[in-house]
Motif scaffolding. Structure first.
Motif, mmCIF file in Angstrom:
data_model
loop_
_atom_site.group_PDB
_atom_site.id
_atom_site.type_symbol
_atom_site.label_atom_id
_atom_site.label_comp_id
_atom_site.label_asym_id
_atom_site.label_seq_id
_atom_site.Cartn_x
_atom_site.Cartn_y
_atom_site.Cartn_z
ATOM 1 N N ILE A 427 0.864 -1.185 0.000
ATOM 2 C CA ILE A 427 0.000 0.000 0.000
ATOM 3 C C ILE A 427 0.898 1.233 0.000
ATOM 4 N N LYS A 428 0.977 1.880 -1.154
ATOM 5 C CA LYS A 428 1.851 3.047 -1.287
ATOM 6 C C LYS A 428 1.088 4.296 -1.718
ATOM 7 N N THR A 429 -0.027 4.100 -2.436
ATOM 8 C CA THR A 429 -0.805 5.237 -2.931
ATOM 9 C C THR A 429 -2.269 5.040 -2.573
ATOM 10 N N LEU A 430 -3.069 6.075 -2.776
ATOM 11 C CA LEU A 430 -4.502 5.963 -2.532
ATOM 12 C C LEU A 430 -5.155 4.985 -3.497
ATOM 13 N N ASP A 431 -4.595 4.862 -4.686
ATOM 14 C CA ASP A 431 -5.111 3.868 -5.641
ATOM 15 C C ASP A 431 -4.986 2.456 -5.087
ATOM 16 N N ASP A 432 -3.935 2.211 -4.298
ATOM 17 C CA ASP A 432 -3.694 0.864 -3.765
ATOM 18 C C ASP A 432 -4.745 0.441 -2.747
ATOM 19 N N LEU A 433 -5.514 1.393 -2.210
ATOM 20 C CA LEU A 433 -6.568 1.038 -1.248
ATOM 21 C C LEU A 433 -7.753 0.350 -1.921
ATOM 22 N N LYS A 434 -7.943 0.617 -3.211
ATOM 23 C CA LYS A 434 -9.108 0.061 -3.905
ATOM 24 C C LYS A 434 -9.028 -1.452 -3.944
ATOM 25 N N GLY A 435 -10.143 -2.087 -3.587
ATOM 26 C CA GLY A 435 -10.220 -3.545 -3.601
ATOM 27 C C GLY A 435 -9.672 -4.203 -2.351
ATOM 28 N N LYS A 436 -9.202 -3.425 -1.415
ATOM 29 C CA LYS A 436 -8.596 -3.990 -0.197
ATOM 30 C C LYS A 436 -9.384 -3.611 1.059
ATOM 31 N N ALA A 437 -10.666 -3.292 0.888
ATOM 32 C CA ALA A 437 -11.477 -2.878 2.029
ATOM 33 C C ALA A 437 -11.578 -3.975 3.078
ATOM 34 N N GLY A 438 -11.635 -5.243 2.619
ATOM 35 C CA GLY A 438 -11.727 -6.351 3.568
ATOM 36 C C GLY A 438 -10.525 -6.406 4.486
ATOM 37 N N GLU A 439 -9.375 -6.054 3.966
ATOM 38 C CA GLU A 439 -8.145 -6.066 4.756
ATOM 39 C C GLU A 439 -8.204 -5.019 5.877
ATOM 40 N N PHE A 440 -8.867 -3.885 5.591
ATOM 41 C CA PHE A 440 -8.956 -2.787 6.560
ATOM 42 C C PHE A 440 -10.278 -2.787 7.312
ATOM 43 N N GLY A 441 -11.042 -3.844 7.181
ATOM 44 C CA GLY A 441 -12.356 -3.886 7.830
ATOM 45 C C GLY A 441 -13.326 -2.892 7.229
ATOM 46 N N GLY A 442 -13.074 -2.505 5.985
ATOM 47 C CA GLY A 442 -13.953 -1.562 5.293
ATOM 48 C C GLY A 442 -14.000 -0.193 5.932
ATOM 49 N N LYS A 443 -12.920 0.191 6.621
ATOM 50 C CA LYS A 443 -12.972 1.418 7.428
ATOM 51 C C LYS A 443 -11.700 2.236 7.293
ATOM 52 N N ILE A 444 -11.874 3.538 7.202
ATOM 53 C CA ILE A 444 -10.783 4.504 7.349
ATOM 54 C C ILE A 444 -11.058 5.263 8.638
ATOM 55 N N THR A 445 -10.121 5.240 9.563
ATOM 56 C CA THR A 445 -10.332 5.865 10.875
ATOM 57 C C THR A 445 -10.068 7.359 10.770
ATOM 58 N N GLY A 446 -11.126 8.140 11.029
ATOM 59 C CA GLY A 446 -11.038 9.583 10.873
ATOM 60 C C GLY A 446 -10.914 10.327 12.182
ATOM 61 N N ILE A 447 -11.095 11.633 12.087
ATOM 62 C CA ILE A 447 -10.975 12.501 13.260
ATOM 63 C C ILE A 447 -12.319 13.209 13.483
ATOM 64 N N GLU A 448 -12.292 14.449 13.969
ATOM 65 C CA GLU A 448 -13.527 15.179 14.259
ATOM 66 C C GLU A 448 -14.351 15.368 12.993
ATOM 67 N N PRO A 449 -15.662 15.135 13.043
ATOM 68 C CA PRO A 449 -16.494 15.228 11.840
ATOM 69 C C PRO A 449 -16.517 16.623 11.227
ATOM 70 N N GLY A 450 -16.282 17.649 12.034
ATOM 71 C CA GLY A 450 -16.304 19.010 11.503
ATOM 72 C C GLY A 450 -14.998 19.449 10.884
ATOM 73 N N ALA A 451 -13.959 18.613 10.957
ATOM 74 C CA ALA A 451 -12.648 18.998 10.434
ATOM 75 C C ALA A 451 -12.693 19.109 8.916
ATOM 76 N N GLY A 452 -11.969 20.111 8.374
ATOM 77 C CA GLY A 452 -11.934 20.287 6.922
ATOM 78 C C GLY A 452 -11.389 19.075 6.202
ATOM 79 N N GLU A 453 -10.410 18.398 6.809
ATOM 80 C CA GLU A 453 -9.843 17.211 6.172
ATOM 81 C C GLU A 453 -10.902 16.129 5.983
ATOM 82 N N MET A 454 -11.788 15.987 6.957
ATOM 83 C CA MET A 454 -12.842 14.975 6.856
ATOM 84 C C MET A 454 -13.816 15.327 5.735
ATOM 85 N N LYS A 455 -14.116 16.599 5.583
ATOM 86 C CA LYS A 455 -15.021 17.021 4.520
ATOM 87 C C LYS A 455 -14.385 16.775 3.156
ATOM 88 N N ILE A 456 -13.078 17.054 3.031
ATOM 89 C CA ILE A 456 -12.388 16.811 1.760
ATOM 90 C C ILE A 456 -12.325 15.312 1.464
#
Length: 865
Positions: A427-456
């Motif tokens: 896993i080196k790029t964002l493209d490499d995440l595609k198709g590997k959701a099972g490996e990550f439990g289908g989850k990206i761990t985020g931060i505060e919902p109001g954060a600009g990064e989360m909106k982007i």
């Protein structure tokens, strides 16, 4: 079913209220804020022990001696875990909310009890008020009243009112109808029937409702901490957002103690004021037997006298105080808001400490990003230090930019990214995440919902890389995300987290920043200071300080670590620790017009300082003279030729000098006198000796070229003082090596050489002068240093501080300062220039100007504890 836009209707209603009833909200805010400030001032002014005594006397009056002892012990525990001020702020908020609630709710309950139509109409309204999730009330609260104590107080009043209305109505309805009829039969007026019959008999039920009001108010106070309300709610919110078990437990324990006290006291008050309660209390005391003394309660007059005495003592201790010292801030308040991110928290508490040292009264509030920008736009928050622009917080800035002032970027350049542990090799790029959701439990761990990064991430990144339906973004907080990362990393499990740079996690863990070939996260942000509209006009000095504020990555990460190491609730202690390791930074960030300098431990000592009439010697001698005088020393300075100065240094007539060019230029003097001297250390590295010519003299680049153009220079080299090592080396070594013996070397002094150089340069005449680096002449004139291919000038020199052998023992503090003293070429050049501009006889004025332009330099050169 077609969608019913109830939410849009509510939003429209709120907007209409904001635009048409601002005057009402301002009035309510003014009244409630004044009430809160008054009660909070009363509760926080006295010493905690005295207020504990008052609370204990009240408990003794209401419940007896055991309750008094437990009350004192409970509040003493709150003080010992450093939650006293927060507890008193929460108590003030609860008291104001309860007063308003009771004043409104009891009449409504009476009305509902006496009029069934009113009761029927109120019931669904009360259902809505009581069952609506408590945090929902904070949203319109922010919009109507801004952030801080007001939205929390209003939400508390709304949420806690239904029990008081219902219990009042119930209590009056439960009064025996025959008693009411009997009162009416005797011709009693309905108002007297209400106050003489119904309310006294309904009082136990009404008091139970008030008890519920207090408990609900206290629970809501904690929730209100999310929007900047002070007190235990803020402590709990900080603990939750940073996953701080210790702070959460301590703040929670304080809430429990306060809740138990209020519950027991209101329950006992019912027994004191209700006729039925007094009768039940008398029966209970009669049954105690020999233990009756434990529950003996002082008379009301005695208890009140004790409270008054303690209150007077508490107030008296605060009447007499020291007069304030004039400061930049004059005690003016400044509100600092921050999202609970490491760099935001660290810089906010840094500025809190700086502003306190400058005499302001700053307050720091942790808020969600949306609440922070909304509060700033309303003027409730003066400054935030951590606006990520132009990308992360673009949505908020675009919405509110007309109501904000950009005070400038203090850090550049950041990046947003998703990161994974480096043990995930493929896993080196964002493209490499595609198709590997099972490996990550289908989850990206985020931060505060109001954060600009989360909106982007949700609005752009997932869509650009086809991850929209495959991954779910878990919204939590920065602290929760880091906890998940730590847990997964320890177990070597796959995890993908939202991160940003700079961040200390990249030092702690071996992580891979996933490349973003499509640039969906943007090109990176700068960290900006934002002020509310009008802040720079209201506080021009602070705005100027903040516009000039900058931190590099090393400073920022070390500050973050210091704050993190200090622990939640002790952020300012971490800042103070960091500032001690970086002396002078407060003066650098916030130069003050009211600086007072601490005296050194050897204040009063009178060192004799010698110096030659060379620019760096003059500059550094007058600089140290000024610094020493600020530290309480009484230095004497003497201008001497080089030879006499070395002689005086060796005999002890001169204690120290700062212009020793070694190991080459002044080698002969060092060899002669070194047994009587001490090398304190080099403060500048490395110098050079040379002959220089104006750059408009073409074809002269080396000392060999100088010989070939002898006639052009009229066979003359303009020298300096005859006793200097450079002049001796020129005659003994340099001139013979390049065949320059037939050149006349003038010996008139440094000032004469510079005057000749200025005259010739103005007329574009050829001239060769003896010079050295560093020297301000290279900034003023375009000169060529003649190359020395045979290295006859010898090795480069360091500029050293030299003292008589007794110097370290006579002046240990000064000696310690000099050992750690260094100057950069820019510092030395600017110091020399300021002294030159001040003119002969005004060297001190030049030094003062330079010190003013280099805030914190005195503490850096001569630190004192």
């Amino acid at each position: 079913m077609p969608r019913i836009n109830v939410g849009s209707w509510a939003d429209t209603c709120v907007e209409w209220l904001r635009h048409h009833l601002t005057w009402l909200f301002d009035f309510v805010s003014h009244v409630l804020t004044d009430m809160y400030n008054g009660i909070e001032a009363v509760l926080t002014a006295p010493h905690p022990l005295l207020l504990m005594g008052i609370f204990a006397v009240l408990a003794w009056w209401l419940r007896g001696l055991p309750a008094a002892v437990l009350t004192f012990a409970g509040f003493a525990l709150i003080d010992s875990i450093q939650q006293w001020e927060a507890t008193m702020q929460s108590l003030a908020l609860v008291l104001v909310a309860c007063i308003i609630t009771v004043v409104v709710a009891v009449p409504l309950g009476i009305w509902a009890a006496r009029n069934r139509a009113v009761g029927g109409a109120l019931r669904p309204v009360l259902d809505l008020m009581q069952t609506m999730p408590a945090m929902v009330y904070l949203i319109p609260g922010i919009l109507f009243f801004g952030i801080g104590v007001m939205p929390g107080m209003v939400a508390t009043i709304i949420f806690s009112m239904p029990p008081a209305v219902r219990m009042t109505e119930l209590g009056i309805r439960q009064v025996d109808g025959e008693l009411v009829e009997a009162a009416e039969a005797f011709g009693t007026h309905p108002r007297r029937t209400l106050f003489r019959v119904q309310l006294p008999l309904a009082l136990p039920t009404i008091m139970a409702g008030i008890n519920q009001v207090i408990m609900l108010a206290l629970s809501m106070v904690v929730i209100a901490g999310m929007v900047g309300a002070e007190g235990l709610g803020s402590s709990v919110y900080n603990a939750v957002s940073s996953v701080n078990v210790a702070l959460g437990f301590e703040a929670g324990l304080a809430v429990v103690i306060l809740a138990m006290y209020l519950d027991r006291m209101t329950g006992a008050l019912n027994e004191r004021v209700s006729p039925l309660g007094r009768r039940a209390l008398a029966k209970a005391q009669a049954a105690l037997g020999g233990l009756k003394f434990l529950y003996w309660k002082p008379a009301t007059s005695v208890a009140m006298a004790g409270v008054v005495v303690l209150a007077l003592v508490a107030g008296g201790l605060n009447v007499f105080g020291k007069d304030g010292v004039k400061t930049d801030g004059g005690g003016r308040p400044i509100t600092l808001g921050y999202v609970n991110w490491d760099e935001g928290k660290a810089t906010t508490y840094l500025w809190k400490e700086i502003l306190e040292q400058r005499g302001f009264k700053p307050k720091a509030q942790a808020l969600e990003a949306g609440a922070l920008f909304t509060g700033q736009a309303r003027g409730d928050v003066d400054v935030q230090t951590n606006a990520w622009l132009p990308t992360t917080h673009a949505e908020y800035y675009k919405k509110y930019k007309d109501k904000l002032e950009d005070l400038g970027a203090w850090y550049d350049k950041t990046s947003l990214e998703i990161a994974v542990p480096s043990y995930m090799k493929d896993i080196k790029t964002l493209d490499d995440l595609k198709g590997k959701a099972g490996e990550f439990g289908g989850k990206i761990t985020g931060i505060e919902p109001g954060a600009g990064e989360m909106k982007i991430l949700k609005g752009k990144v997932l869509g650009d890389y086809g991850l929209d339906g495959e991954y779910k973004v878990a919204e939590s907080s920065t602290a929760s995300m880091l906890t998940e990362l730590d847990r997964a990393y320890a177990a070597k499990k796959p995890i993908a987290v939202t991160l940003w740079s700079p961040h200390w996690a990249y030092d702690k863990y071996d992580l891979t920043k996933l490349e973003d070939p499509k640039g969906s996260f943007g090109s990176g942000d700068s960290l900006h200071l934002l002020g509310r509209k009008g802040f720079a006009k209201d506080e021009p000095q602070v705005a100027k300080w903040m516009k000039n504020f900058h931190l590099d990555e090393k400073q920022l990460t070390s500050l973050e670590n210091a704050v993190k190491s200090a622990g939640e609730g002790h952020e300012q202690d971490g800042v103070r620790t960091w500032l001690k390791k970086n002396p002078g930074l407060v003066d650098t960030f916030a130069p003050s017009a009211n600086v007072s300098y601490a005296k050194g431990k050897d204040a009063g000592a009178a060192p004799n300082i010698g110096y030659p009439a060379w620019d760096e010697g003059i500059a550094t001698t007058y600089l140290w003279k000024n610094v020493l005088e600020k530290r309480g020393y009484k230095p004497t300075i003497r201008n001497l030729d080089v030879g006499p100065m070395w002689t005086g240094l060796s005999s002890g007539q001169i204690d120290v000098e700062f212009d020793g060019w070694l190991p080459v230029a002044q080698k002969q003097y060092w060899d002669q006198y070194k047994d009587d001297l001490v090398d304190v250390g080099a403060w500048y590295d490395k110098t050079s000796l040379e002959i220089a010519v104006p750059s408009y003299v073409k074809g002269v680049k080396t000392l060999d070229d100088l010989r070939e153009h002898r006639d052009e220079f009229k066979g003359k080299i303009i020298g300096i003082e005859p006793g200097t090592g450079e002049m001796k080396r020129l005659k003994s070594t340099v001139a013979p090596a390049y065949g320059l013996e037939d050149f006349q070397v003038t010996e008139a002094g440094t000032s004469s050489m510079l005057a000749e150089l200025e005259r010739a340069y103005a007329k574009k005449e050829p001239i060769a002068v003896v010079l050295w680096s560093p020297h301000w002449a290279y900034s003023k004139y375009d000169l060529t240093k003649l190359a020395d291919p045979q290295h006859t000038w010898g090795d480069n020199n360091q500029i050293k501080t030299l003292g008589h052998k007794s110097f370290p023992e006579k002046f240990p503090e000064f000696n310690g300062w000099l050992k750690n003293w260094k100057m950069t070429p820019d510092e030395l050049g600017s110091l020399e220039k300021d002294i030159q501009d001040a003119g002969k006889g005004h060297e001190n004025d030049g030094v003062e100007k330079w010190i003013a332009d280099h805030p914190g330099i005195v503490d850096k050169m001569a630190p004192v504890k």
